[in-house]
Design a protein around this motif. Structure first.
Motif, PDB file in Angstrom:
ATOM      1  N   ASN A  24      30.180  51.744  44.315  1.00 30.03           N
ATOM      2  CA  ASN A  24      29.333  50.690  44.877  1.00 30.03           C
ATOM      3  C   ASN A  24      30.096  49.396  45.131  1.00 30.03           C
ATOM      4  O   ASN A  24      29.777  48.663  46.064  1.00 30.03           O
ATOM      5  CB  ASN A  24      28.119  50.429  43.990  1.00 30.03           C
ATOM      6  N   SER A  25      31.118  49.110  44.319  1.00 26.81           N
ATOM      7  CA  SER A  25      31.895  47.897  44.594  1.00 26.81           C
ATOM      8  C   SER A  25      32.692  48.054  45.886  1.00 26.81           C
ATOM      9  O   SER A  25      32.908  47.072  46.606  1.00 26.81           O
ATOM     10  CB  SER A  25      32.803  47.538  43.418  1.00 26.81           C
ATOM     11  N   ARG A  28      30.235  47.649  48.788  1.00 27.91           N
ATOM     12  CA  ARG A  28      29.980  46.226  49.019  1.00 27.91           C
ATOM     13  C   ARG A  28      30.858  45.683  50.144  1.00 27.91           C
ATOM     14  O   ARG A  28      30.396  44.908  50.979  1.00 27.91           O
ATOM     15  CB  ARG A  28      30.239  45.454  47.727  1.00 27.91           C
ATOM     16  N   GLY A  33      28.012  42.860  51.620  1.00 27.76           N
ATOM     17  CA  GLY A  33      27.641  42.082  50.446  1.00 27.76           C
ATOM     18  C   GLY A  33      27.001  42.934  49.371  1.00 27.76           C
ATOM     19  O   GLY A  33      26.670  44.099  49.591  1.00 27.76           O
ATOM     20  N   PRO A  34      26.791  42.323  48.192  1.00 30.16           N
ATOM     21  CA  PRO A  34      26.270  43.085  47.057  1.00 30.16           C
ATOM     22  C   PRO A  34      24.820  43.522  47.213  1.00 30.16           C
ATOM     23  O   PRO A  34      24.454  44.603  46.770  1.00 30.16           O
ATOM     24  CB  PRO A  34      26.428  42.129  45.875  1.00 30.16           C
ATOM     25  N   ALA A  37      24.799  46.488  49.589  1.00 35.22           N
ATOM     26  CA  ALA A  37      25.368  47.660  48.916  1.00 35.22           C
ATOM     27  C   ALA A  37      24.365  48.261  47.934  1.00 35.22           C
ATOM     28  O   ALA A  37      24.192  49.483  47.874  1.00 35.22           O
ATOM     29  CB  ALA A  37      26.661  47.284  48.202  1.00 35.22           C
ATOM     30  N   PHE A  85      22.804  45.940  41.318  1.00 37.26           N
ATOM     31  CA  PHE A  85      23.305  44.708  41.917  1.00 37.26           C
ATOM     32  C   PHE A  85      24.342  44.051  41.007  1.00 37.26           C
ATOM     33  O   PHE A  85      25.419  43.633  41.463  1.00 37.26           O
ATOM     34  CB  PHE A  85      22.145  43.735  42.195  1.00 37.26           C
ATOM     35  N   VAL A  88      27.631  45.817  41.078  1.00 34.13           N
ATOM     36  CA  VAL A  88      28.356  45.583  42.332  1.00 34.13           C
ATOM     37  C   VAL A  88      29.051  44.216  42.296  1.00 34.13           C
ATOM     38  O   VAL A  88      30.177  44.070  42.760  1.00 34.13           O
ATOM     39  CB  VAL A  88      27.397  45.688  43.547  1.00 34.13           C
TER      40      VAL A  88
END
Length: 148
Positions: A24-25, A28, A33-34, A37, A85, A88
């Motif tokens: 997930n990072s 992003r 953006g987070p 993502a 969130f 991320v």
């Protein structure tokens, strides 16, 4: 299921969480953006769960069946969204190991409180000295993971 079958599932889930943080990072970066993502992650997860529900149950549950549930059962999705969130946002800054370590600390401390007070209708289990020592050892482990 018996305990010895549940432990590998729990370990696999823990492995999946660590993998999810890294995946997930990276999402992003390409999603913009987070929040985007996390939303994409939930859309993919929701799709998978709908397909699984259809396969296992032959249909979706009636929302009328769950409408009478306590208000707080509906917060699970919000809590999950915050969790994804946060992972991320935190993983690129802290690294996967430190992020997981701090999140694990929060999970263990909250879980002991939830068990001790029987919150959310979970069967109460006393916060005994050995359980508290285990939590302290996890906090110490977090310090070691973060520092070294």
């Amino acid at each position: 299921m018996t305990w010895f079958l549940l432990v590998p599932v729990a370990l696999a889930a823990g492995t999946a969480v660590s993998m999810q943080f890294g995946v997930n990072s990276q999402l992003r970066a390409v999603a913009g953006g987070p929040v985007a993502a996390a939303a994409i992650s939930f859309i993919v997860g929701t799709t998978a769960l709908v397909v699984l529900t259809l396969a296992l149950n032959g249909g979706l549950p009636s929302f009328g069946d769950v409408a009478g549930a306590p208000w707080w059962v509906w917060t699970g999705g919000l809590l999950g969204a915050f969790y994804v969130f946060a992972s991320v946002v935190l993983t690129p800054r802290l690294g996967a190991a430190t992020t997981v370590a701090f999140i694990l600390t929060g999970q263990v401390l909250a879980s002991i409180a939830i068990d001790h007070f029987g919150l959310f209708r979970v069967a109460a289990q006393e916060a005994t000295p050995p359980r508290l020592l285990g939590a302290l050892l996890i906090v110490a482990g977090v310090f070691l993971v973060q520092r070294f």
